[in-house]
Design a protein around this motif. Sequence first.
Motif, PDB file in Angstrom:
ATOM      1  N   GLY A  23      -5.979  -2.699   3.267  1.00 48.30           N
ATOM      2  CA  GLY A  23      -5.899  -2.871   4.716  1.00 48.30           C
ATOM      3  C   GLY A  23      -6.255  -4.295   5.083  1.00 48.30           C
ATOM      4  N   GLY A  32       0.791  -1.216   0.000  1.00 44.93           N
ATOM      5  CA  GLY A  32       0.000   0.000   0.000  1.00 44.93           C
ATOM      6  C   GLY A  32       0.824   1.267   0.000  1.00 44.93           C
ATOM      7  N   THR A  69      -3.161   9.894   0.655  1.00 45.82           N
ATOM      8  CA  THR A  69      -2.847   8.843   1.620  1.00 45.82           C
ATOM      9  C   THR A  69      -4.095   8.317   2.306  1.00 45.82           C
ATOM     10  OG1 THR A  69      -2.378  10.527   3.300  1.00 45.82           O
ATOM     11  CG2 THR A  69      -0.518   9.690   2.029  1.00 45.82           C
ATOM     12  N   ASP A  70      -5.084   9.190   2.530  1.00 39.19           N
ATOM     13  CA  ASP A  70      -6.354   8.757   3.115  1.00 39.19           C
ATOM     14  C   ASP A  70      -7.085   7.830   2.153  1.00 39.19           C
ATOM     15  OD1 ASP A  70      -8.730   8.547   4.618  1.00 39.19           O
ATOM     16  OD2 ASP A  70      -9.558  10.351   3.708  1.00 39.19           O
ATOM     17  N   SER A  80      -5.365   4.479   2.105  1.00 46.05           N
ATOM     18  CA  SER A  80      -5.595   3.709   3.334  1.00 46.05           C
ATOM     19  C   SER A  80      -7.000   3.129   3.382  1.00 46.05           C
ATOM     20  CB  SER A  80      -5.350   4.593   4.561  1.00 46.05           C
ATOM     21  OG  SER A  80      -6.345   5.602   4.686  1.00 46.05           O
ATOM     22  N   GLN A  81      -7.945   3.769   2.693  1.00 52.36           N
ATOM     23  CA  GLN A  81      -9.301   3.213   2.629  1.00 52.36           C
ATOM     24  C   GLN A  81      -9.419   2.122   1.558  1.00 52.36           C
ATOM     25  OE1 GLN A  81     -12.827   5.576   3.059  1.00 52.36           O
ATOM     26  NE2 GLN A  81     -11.701   7.396   3.672  1.00 52.36           N
TER      27      GLN A  81
END
Length: 386
Positions: free
Chosen positions: A304, A213, A296-297, A300-301
């Motif tokens: 994971g 990621g 980056t948000d 990250s969504q």
Amino acid sequence: MEMSVQQLFASDVEESLLLGRIMSPEGPSPVLVRKGRLIDISQNVPTVADLLAGLEPGDELPTGKDLGAIGDYDWTTQWDGGAPFLLSPIDLQCIKAAGVTFAVSALERVIEERARGDASQANLFRDMIRERIGGELRSVRPGSEEAERLKQLLINEGLWSQYLEVAIGPHAELFTKAPVLSSVGWGADVGIRSDSHWNNPEPEIVVVCDPKGRIRGVTLGNDVNLRDIEGRSALLLGKAKDNNASCALGPFIRLFDQGFSLDHVRQTTVDLEIVGQDNFRLEGSSTMSLISRDPTDLVSQTIGKNHQYPDGFVLFLGTMFAPVEDRDTPGGGFTHKIGDIVRVSAPGLGTLTNRVVDCEQAEPWTFGVSALMRNLSERGLLATKA
């Protein structure tokens, strides 16, 4: 239509570290561009995905066969009659996209929904919606308490929409744009469905992530969009977004290094130019500093504990470009015509150029994962390195 190095690459190409793919006589091959020279690395790394998965940031890049200076090539397009030389710069990565990440985009999705996909009705809703919620939407941080208060206000006024949920709610809209290996590259045709009568390009920054990621670089993308089909129902998103030749990427991935980082991306402006055979010209831009969610948000969504990508993934970050200029009839807005030339460009990333055709007329997608594996095996590139 031949393209010069200056038209295809960024002005700082001599200082750029680029990763991409070409169609060599043997088959698809990953290449690097270093100090303005094209280097075939297929003998050491069979795919772009393998390179990013096996190479840590800062590690020394593989060597390969020097194919010469990039300025020595005639970068001709598919519609000039030659086989595409430049391919989409990705191969085994999943192709993901984030939607409604800019306030302007959010408003246009609401307008599409209210207009039920009818371009002629769009202006009836555009001024009213922008007047009532446009300013507030631009300043709110998604997922915040302020966003929740605005949500309740919009519900009370009867203006709430599923698009506003992903624009200001805690969860971003994330979807699969296209299957693995189906994207097209610089100089290829891009397709729109022949039964679509309201559509447009979506010029975007696309981040390229490894299996962990980590964002390793960026490229340009055209997330071809059929506004009438999605506007009729958000449940038609797959039909509106995933069609033959409907995803373009390129020309190369610019890898992050000491001279180029995610902070450069955050301040980038993506420019768009459309030139039609009817002499119509449209220009627009999308400024990354105005994005509602940080890259980056969004990443990250996407990855994971609930979702992994063993071959990595790319993620379209969305666009604030939504053309409303009339092309033909007053109030009819913009839509593509066959033969449009679309250029997406950004400082440091060069220019992605494609021609618009019907999906049915675009070159069929026939080279999938099994074909790639067979090709690499026949070339002896899948053997375990000592």
